[in-house]
Design a protein around this motif. Structure first.
Motif, PDB file in Angstrom:
ATOM      1  N   ASP A  31       0.810  -1.220   0.000  1.00  0.00           N
ATOM      2  CA  ASP A  31       0.000   0.000   0.000  1.00  0.00           C
ATOM      3  C   ASP A  31       0.841   1.268   0.000  1.00  0.00           C
ATOM      4  N   ASN A  32       2.111   1.167   0.377  1.00  0.00           N
ATOM      5  CA  ASN A  32       2.955   2.350   0.556  1.00  0.00           C
ATOM      6  C   ASN A  32       4.260   2.163  -0.204  1.00  0.00           C
ATOM      7  N   LYS A  33       4.321   2.731  -1.412  1.00  0.00           N
ATOM      8  CA  LYS A  33       5.475   2.516  -2.279  1.00  0.00           C
ATOM      9  C   LYS A  33       6.336   3.761  -2.462  1.00  0.00           C
ATOM     10  N   THR A  34       5.999   4.834  -1.765  1.00  0.00           N
ATOM     11  CA  THR A  34       6.836   6.025  -1.802  1.00  0.00           C
ATOM     12  C   THR A  34       7.132   6.451  -0.376  1.00  0.00           C
ATOM     13  N   GLU A  37       4.075   8.124   1.181  1.00  0.00           N
ATOM     14  CA  GLU A  37       3.052   7.171   1.608  1.00  0.00           C
ATOM     15  C   GLU A  37       3.477   6.442   2.876  1.00  0.00           C
ATOM     16  N   HIS A 142       2.922   6.844  -8.688  1.00  0.00           N
ATOM     17  CA  HIS A 142       2.544   7.320  -7.359  1.00  0.00           C
ATOM     18  C   HIS A 142       3.176   8.690  -7.151  1.00  0.00           C
ATOM     19  N   GLU A 154      -3.025  14.220  -5.198  1.00  0.00           N
ATOM     20  CA  GLU A 154      -2.370  12.927  -5.040  1.00  0.00           C
ATOM     21  C   GLU A 154      -2.648  12.049  -6.255  1.00  0.00           C
ATOM     22  N   ASN A 156      -2.192   8.147  -7.877  1.00  0.00           N
ATOM     23  CA  ASN A 156      -1.921   6.730  -7.655  1.00  0.00           C
ATOM     24  C   ASN A 156      -2.661   5.956  -8.741  1.00  0.00           C
ATOM     25  N   GLU A 159      -2.427   0.475  -9.431  1.00  0.00           N
ATOM     26  CA  GLU A 159      -2.466  -0.521  -8.356  1.00  0.00           C
ATOM     27  C   GLU A 159      -3.793  -1.261  -8.274  1.00  0.00           C
TER      28      GLU A 159
END
Length: 496
Positions: A31-34, A37, A142, A154, A156, A159
């Motif tokens: 869920d958090n690729k940066t 995030e 992202h 934002e 995204n 995904e």
């Protein structure tokens, strides 16, 4: 000295706890690729467990005392969590430090181009990558786009199951004779890592493009009014004649996000591998996923900090998650910035121990685990490793007394006394651990954030999880090592 495989010691309760941690970890890195995030998700988890913003305490002039829990962040990309202990802060802290940035492709500020009916986004790779590994795999976008009116959008895309994805193309093998003769570092040049985003042109009907229909023309429409109507058309419509595919992509972005091409001048968009992390192996003993360097250590450090709950600590426990490690820990959100020092100074001031000398004493008296991954021994590439000083998947948390390159260049070299103290903490807590170097002496090397906090005089050692295929789009870790890292980090916060 060979360390036993951690899996052998687990009972059913351990295996259940291991799988629960691995499941939560897989969700987190999926869920958090940066770095943005990761920081936002970590703050949300911390606030659920009673952490309050440090800047709020500063504004209110609220005193901090033992048991208080606060967080501070820098530009949405770096984070500090502090759980105050009972002894004076000048006696130092127990600190877990990891980084939350990972290698990727960043969009350039002027990224859009079109050629021969294909639209692309131009990129600049971030961190150390093998360029050829980033072609032909599905990519997601992202990040954020900051507009001049102050709003931040934002982004995204890629995904969700219904989302489109993107890719960098490669030359077909049938025509790749010359390419295949190049060195690996030249097979795909950095400037060729352009992301394919579209093939459909924007079609503008003639009356729509002219701003008037045939009836208006026959009735003698005002040429000035027609010209004004054309000037009011969206920019992407004006592009349609020369760059129709790019124009159609910009039209979609305008409709979905309300952004224009010039807004990319103030954007931070990262192209990362699309899709979730997964269990790996018939036995589901491993995790394959993007960004495990260094989010496997960042997540276990965060989980260990939050697992303290309302425990009464002696020394203050801290978790520091920073940005920019992959490019030298520079910038306002990297470990080399003043963010860490400034946040500690604010905490000490609110705890009644302010002042530059107290700050220096506290930092010098602190102990830190620089929580970063280590190279896992890969039998497919055994020649790059020195077997008895390598990290092995499944044997637990890894300690690197030193990193650096060749003659330990760029390394923090932990003292023998500190290594002995860490051995005692891990042994008392029953944590499986191993020691390693980063490959053979003259083969290569690497660095971490460890040397930066060490400048204060504190004890620092590198520790983390062994990784296969480090810096590749998909990396591999062992669930046993993830579990042992969590246990080791928790023991360190409580007992170092």
């Amino acid at each position: 000295m060979e360390h036993d495989v951690a899996w052998k010691k687990y009972d059913e309760a351990d295996l259940e706890a291991l799988e629960q941690l691995a499941s939560e970890y897989i969700d987190f890195i999926s869920d958090n690729k940066t770095e943005r995030e990761c920081a936002a998700a970590a703050i949300a988890l911390a606030e659920e467990r009673g952490y309050r913003p440090l800047d709020e305490a500063v504004r209110e002039g609220r005193a901090l005392r033992a048991g208080d829990k606060v967080w501070a962040q820098a530009h949405g990309k770096a984070l500090i969590l502090a759980h105050l202990g009972s002894v004076p802060l000048a006696e130092g802290f127990n600190i877990l430090g990891a980084h939350i940035d990972s290698p990727r492709l960043d969009l350039k500020q002027n990224p859009f181009s079109e050629s021969n009916g294909l639209a692309h986004l131009d990129t600049h790779y971030y961190g150390g990558i093998k360029n050829y590994q980033w072609v032909t795999l599905p990519l997601a976008l992202h990040g954020v786009i900051a507009k001049t009116d102050g709003t931040v959008v934002e982004v995204n895309v890629g995904e969700d199951a219904g989302d489109p994805v993107f890719c960098v193309t490669d030359l077909l093998i049938h025509l790749a004779g010359k390419q295949m003769g190049k060195k690996a570092s030249e097979v795909v040049e950095g400037e060729d890592l352009d992301i394919l985003i579209g093939n459909r042109p924007l079609v503008i009907e003639k009356d729509e493009a002219d701003g008037a229909d045939d009836g208006d023309a026959a009735a003698g429409a005002d040429p000035a009014a027609t010209e004004a109507d054309a000037a009011d058309r969206p920019v992407y419509e004006k592009l349609a004649e020369k760059e129709p595919v790019k124009a159609f992509a910009l039209k979609l972005l305008a409709e979905k996000y309300g952004i224009a091409e010039e807004d990319f001048l103030s954007a931070e968009i990262e192209a990362v591998p699309a899709g979730r992390a997964r269990d790996l192996g018939f036995d589901r003993s491993m995790v394959i996923g993007y960004g495990q360097d260094d989010r496997v250590c960042a997540y276990t450090s965060l989980a260990a900090q939050l697992a303290l709950a309302d425990a009464a600590l002696e020394k203050t426990g801290m978790c520091v998650l920073v940005d920019k490690e992959e490019i030298g820990s520079v910038g306002a959100t990297g470990m080399a910035s003043q963010f860490f020092e400034n946040a500690v100074a604010e905490i000490m001031e609110l705890a009644g121990e302010g002042g530059p000398l107290s700050l220096r004493r506290a930092l010098a008296a602190s102990s830190m685990l620089s929580s970063d991954v280590s190279a896992g021994f890969d039998p497919a590439y055994a020649a790059a490793f020195e077997a008895k000083n390598s990290a092995y998947l499944g044997r637990g948390l890894v300690f690197n007394k030193y990193t650096g390159s060749r003659g330990k260049s760029g390394s923090n070299d932990a003292s023998a006394e500190y290594v002995a103290r860490i051995r005692r903490v891990m042994g008392d807590a029953g944590v499986s651990f191993q020691t390693a170097e980063l490959g053979k002496v003259d083969v290569g090397g690497g660095g971490t954030i460890a040397y930066i906090p060490a400048k204060y005089g504190m004890d620092v050692i590198d520790s983390g999880v062994p990784v296969l295929s480090m810096h590749a789009p998909w990396e591999v870790t062992s669930k046993a090592d993830i579990y042992e890292a969590f246990k080791g980090y928790e023991a360190f916060l409580k007992n170092a």
